[in-house]
Design an enzyme around this catalytic site. Structure first.
Site, short mmCIF file in Angstrom:
data_model
loop_
_atom_site.label_atom_id
_atom_site.label_comp_id
_atom_site.label_asym_id
_atom_site.label_seq_id
_atom_site.Cartn_x
_atom_site.Cartn_y
_atom_site.Cartn_z
N GLU A 249 12.80 1.07 -9.79
CA GLU A 249 12.74 0.51 -8.37
C GLU A 249 12.76 1.51 -7.36
O GLU A 249 14.02 2.37 -7.49
CB GLU A 249 13.88 -0.77 -8.30
CG GLU A 249 13.58 -1.59 -9.22
CD GLU A 249 12.40 -2.39 -9.05
OE1 GLU A 249 11.62 -2.34 -8.20
OE2 GLU A 249 11.97 -3.04 -10.06
N CYS A 283 15.72 -1.51 0.64
CA CYS A 283 14.22 -1.21 0.01
C CYS A 283 13.35 -2.45 0.42
O CYS A 283 12.27 -2.26 0.63
CB CYS A 283 14.48 -1.24 -1.38
SG CYS A 283 15.40 -2.42 -1.99
P1 NAP Z 1 18.02 8.98 -4.50
O1 NAP Z 1 18.28 10.13 -3.91
O2 NAP Z 1 16.76 8.91 -5.48
O3 NAP Z 1 19.20 8.66 -5.62
C1 NAP Z 1 19.28 7.42 -6.46
C2 NAP Z 1 20.16 7.80 -7.56
O4 NAP Z 1 19.64 8.88 -8.29
C3 NAP Z 1 21.78 8.61 -7.07
O5 NAP Z 1 22.68 7.96 -7.91
C4 NAP Z 1 21.36 10.04 -7.17
O6 NAP Z 1 22.57 10.55 -7.34
C5 NAP Z 1 20.34 10.00 -8.60
N1 NAP Z 1 19.79 11.15 -8.84
C6 NAP Z 1 19.40 12.24 -8.02
N2 NAP Z 1 18.89 13.02 -8.70
C7 NAP Z 1 18.85 12.78 -10.11
C8 NAP Z 1 18.53 13.30 -11.46
N3 NAP Z 1 17.75 14.71 -11.21
N4 NAP Z 1 18.57 12.69 -12.51
C9 NAP Z 1 19.29 11.40 -12.39
N5 NAP Z 1 19.59 10.85 -11.36
C10 NAP Z 1 19.59 11.45 -10.17
O7 NAP Z 1 17.73 7.66 -3.52
P2 NAP Z 1 19.01 7.16 -2.59
O8 NAP Z 1 18.87 8.29 -1.41
O9 NAP Z 1 20.35 7.15 -3.20
O10 NAP Z 1 18.42 5.77 -2.09
C11 NAP Z 1 17.65 5.55 -1.35
C12 NAP Z 1 16.11 5.29 -1.80
O11 NAP Z 1 16.41 4.03 -2.87
C13 NAP Z 1 15.26 4.73 -1.02
O12 NAP Z 1 14.03 5.36 -1.36
C14 NAP Z 1 15.08 3.36 -1.15
O13 NAP Z 1 13.86 2.73 -0.97
C15 NAP Z 1 15.50 3.00 -2.91
N6 NAP Z 1 15.84 1.70 -3.28
C16 NAP Z 1 15.06 1.11 -3.59
C17 NAP Z 1 15.56 -0.37 -4.37
C18 NAP Z 1 14.52 -1.14 -4.99
O14 NAP Z 1 14.69 -2.14 -5.81
N7 NAP Z 1 13.31 -0.69 -4.84
C19 NAP Z 1 16.69 -0.72 -3.89
C20 NAP Z 1 17.59 0.08 -3.13
C21 NAP Z 1 17.05 1.32 -2.66
P3 NAP Z 1 23.12 11.19 -5.99
O15 NAP Z 1 22.88 10.84 -4.80
O16 NAP Z 1 24.55 11.00 -6.37
O17 NAP Z 1 22.91 12.84 -5.95
#
Ligand code: NAP
Ligand code: MG
Length: 481
Positions: A249, A283
Site C-alpha cells: 500500500e 495516504c
Molecule cells: P517509507 O519511507 O517508504 O517507509 C515505510 C516503512 O518501510 C518504514 O518502516 C521504513 O523504515 C521501511 N523501509 C525503508 N526502507 C526499507 C527497506 N529497504 N526494506 C524494508 N523496509 C524499509 O514511507 P514513510 O515515509 O514511512 O511513510 C509515508 C508513505 O507511506 C507515504 O508515501 C504514504 O502515502 C504511504 N502510506 C500509504 C498508505 C496506504 O495505505 N496506501 C497508508 C499510510 C501511508 P524506516 O522509516 O524506519 O527507515
C-alpha cells in the site's frame, strides 16, 4: 512513558540492545517519548527463526484460542485508548483526538478478526470423476514480515497483525524508526495475551538495516508493506527473488471533485477534513481539489476562511486541530514543494509557512493554492503535508478526466447532488475507494481497503478480503468408498 529502554520482543522475550533510538515528540523536540532498542542483525535472524519455529503449532491451533487472544488484544487497546492515544499523539504529532481514535480503531481491527476466525469456511464439491469428493480450503501461509509507515503507527500495524495471526500465521513486525512507541505498546499487550512465544515478534530499527534484512530473508513467506512507492518497489523485487508473496500500500494524490450543484458547506467541510486533518499526512488525504467553474469562486472564498480558521498547535494542546509535521526532514520537503508550486505559477491563497510555537517543533500553517494545473509537480507528486491545490474545470467530464490523470489511485471523492454524476463517477473513477459527499479520508474496518496504479500492489487489505493475502488455498481430493 518511562525513560527505561523499550526492548525488542523476540520469541516471547524482551531483548535489549547497545544501540538506542530516541523517540522525539515533533510537537516539542525537548520531549523524548521514550528510548527504544535498535535490533541487531542477530536479533533479526533470531526473530525470523523464532517465527518459523512457532508457525506450525499456531497454524494448527484451535480457533477458540486464536479468538481469545485477538479479543484480549482488542479489548485492552479499546480500554486504554485514551492513555495510549496520547502517547501516539506525542510520538507522531497528530492531535490527541486523532491519536485516541486511531488506538480505538486498532482495537476494533483485533475484535473484528477475533470474529472472522470463526468464519473461515471452505468449499465442498463433487469431482468430475465418480465417487470422488473435492474440498477446497484455506491454510495459513507461514511467516509474514510486516513493515509499517510512521503516519498511522498503531492502525496499520493492527490491520496487518490481526488478520495475520487470526488466519494462523507467525509475524515479524518492523515499525517505522520515527515512531516505535505505538508498536512497542502493541507488543507489550500481545506479550500478555496468551499468544504462544514466537508467533509475534517486534524488531525496531531502520528500514535500511532491519527492514532490509527482514524482507530479503529466504525464511519468510510473505511481506506486507505500507509506505512510499520507491521502497515498495524495492521490497517487491526482493520478495520475488525469494518467491515470497507481496502486498504493497503506497502513495497517493487523491482528488476531490466539487461540482456546481454541490452543497457548498459539505464541499468545504470535506475538503478541509480530507486536505488538512492529520496534518495532511494521510495516504487518503485530498491533495487535488477539482472544482467546477460555476461554484469555484464561492468555494475558494469559503475554503480560504475555513483553512484560515484552523488551529495549528501542540498535538496535546486543548483546541489544536492540526499538529506539527512528523519531523524536520518532512517539514523541509513540504517547504520545498511550496517553492516548487510557486515557481510553477501556482497562486498561493494562504499558509505554507513554518510556524514558531511555545515549544520547539515542526509546525507549518495549512496551505491552499489556486489556479493550479494538473500538470504541475505539486499535483503529480505526493507531498504528504498540509498543502491542497484547487484545479478549476469547466464540466463534470473534465473533472473526471483530470481526477483520473494521475500515477496514483487510492481514494477519490465527488461532492454533488446529481445522482447521475455521482453514479457515473463511482463507475469510472480509477481509484480503489470512491467517496460521494464524504471526505476522501476516513474508511471502515470491515470492508476492503486499497488502491490502483502506483497506490497498491497485490490483494486488498481489511475485511474478509484480507484472507486472500494471509491464507493459501489447498484442494483435497478423496475417494472414500
Ligand atoms: P517509507 O519511507 O517508504 O517507509 C515505510 C516503512 O518501510 C518504514 O518502516 C521504513 O523504515 C521501511 N523501509 C525503508 N526502507 C526499507 C527497506 N529497504 N526494506 C524494508 N523496509 C524499509 O514511507 P514513510 O515515509 O514511512 O511513510 C509515508 C508513505 O507511506 C507515504 O508515501 C504514504 O502515502 C504511504 N502510506 C500509504 C498508505 C496506504 O495505505 N496506501 C497508508 C499510510 C501511508 P524506516 O522509516 O524506519 O527507515
Ligand atoms: Mg521514512
Amino acid at each position: 512513558m518511562s525513560q527505561d529502554l523499550h526492548n525488542n520482543y523476540i520469541n516471547g522475550e524482551w531483548v535489549g540492545s547497545a544501540q538506542v533510538i530516541d523517540n522525539i515528540n515533533p510537537s516539542d523536540t525537548s520531549d523524548i517519548v521514550g528510548r527504544y532498542a535498535k535490533a541487531s542483525n542477530e536479533d533479526c535472524l533470531a526473530a525470523i527463526s523464532a517465527a518459523n519455529a512457532a508457525f506450525e503449532g499456531w497454524s494448527q491451533s484451535a480457533l477458540e484460542q486464536r479468538k481469545t487472544v485477538l479479543d484480549f488484544i482488542g479489548a485492552e487497546l479499546i480500554a486504554r485508548s485514551g492513555e495510549i492515544g496520547e502517547i501516539l499523539a506525542r510520538e507522531e504529532g497528530k492531535t490527541r483526538a486523532e491519536g485516541v481514535g486511531e488506538v480505538y480503531r486498532s482495537g476494533q481491527f483485533f475484535q473484528y478478526y477475533g470474529a472472522e476466525v470463526l468464519r473461515l469456511m471452505g468449499e465442498n464439491t463433487q469431482s468430475v470423476r465418480p465417487g470422488v469428493d473435492v474440498e477446497v480450503h484455506r491454510e495459513a501461509l507461514g511467516v509474514i514480515a510486516i513493515v509499517t509507515p510512521w503516519n498511522f503507527p498503531m492502525a496499520v500495524a493492527a490491520w496487518k497483525v490481526a488478520p495475520a495471526i487470526a488466519y494462523g500465521n507467525a509475524v515479524v513486525l518492523k515499525p517505522a524508526e520515527l515512531v516505535p512507541g505505538s508498536a512497542w505498546i502493541l507488543a507489550d499487550i500481545i506479550s500478555r495475551s496468551g499468544l504462544p512465544a514466537g508467533v509475534f515478534n517486534l524488531l525496531m530499527g531502520s528500514g535500511r538495516d532491519v527492514g532490509e534484512t527482514l524482507c530479503t530473508s529466504a525464511d519468510i513467506q510473505a511481506v506486507t508493506f505500507t509506505g512510499s512507492v520507491g521502497v515498495g518497489r524495492h521490497i517487491a523485487r526482493n520478495a520475488i527473488d525469494n518467491m515470497a508473496r507481496v502486498q504493497l500500500e503506497m502513495g497517493s494524490k487523491n482528488a476531490l471533485v466539487v461540482l456546481d450543484d454541490a452543497d457548498i458547506d459539505v464541499a468545504v467541510q470535506c475538503a478541509v477534513v480530507g486536505g488538512y486533518f492529520g496534518t495532511g499526512q494521510k495516504c487518503t488525504a485530498s491533495s487535488r481539489i477539482i472544482v467546477q467553474a460555476g461554484i469555484h469562486d464561492e468555494f475558494v472564498e469559503k475554503m480560504t476562511a475555513a483553512v484560515g480558521n484552523l488551529v495549528v498547535g501542540h498535538a496535546l494542546a486543548e483546541g489544536a486541530q492540526i499538529g506539527p509535521v512528523v519531523d524536520g526532514r518532512q517539514l523541509q520537503q513540504n517547504l520545498d514543494y511550496m517553492q516548487i508550486a510557486k515557481d510553477e505559477g501556482a497562486e498561493l491563497v494562504l499558509g505554507g509557512e513554518a510556524l514558531s510555537m511555545d515549544t520547539e517543533g515542526f509546525y507549518m500553517s495549512p496551505a491552499l493554492f489556486i489556479n493550479t494545473t494538473n500538470q504541475m509537480r505539486i499535483n503529480r507528486e505526493e507531498v504528504f503535508g498540509p498543502i491542497a491545490c484547487v484545479i478549476k474545470v469547466g464540466s463534470y467530464e473534465e473533472a473526471l478526466e483530470v481526477s483520473n490523470d494521475s500515477d496514483f489511485g487510492l481514494t477519490s471523492g465527488i461532492i454533488t447532488n446529481s445522482l447521475a454524476n455521482a453514479g457515473h463517477f463511482k463507475r469510472h473513477s480509477q481509484s480503489g475507494c470512491v467517496m460521494v459527499n464524504l471526505p476522501t479520508a476516513g474508511t471502515d474496518y470491515h470492508v476492503p481497503f486499497g488502491g490502483r496504479k502506483n497506490s497498491s500492489y497485490g490483494p486488498r487489505e481489511q475485511g474478509q478480503y484480507a484472507r486472500e493475502f494471509y491464507t493459501i488455498i489447498k484442494t483435497n481430493y478423496s475417494k472414500p468408498y
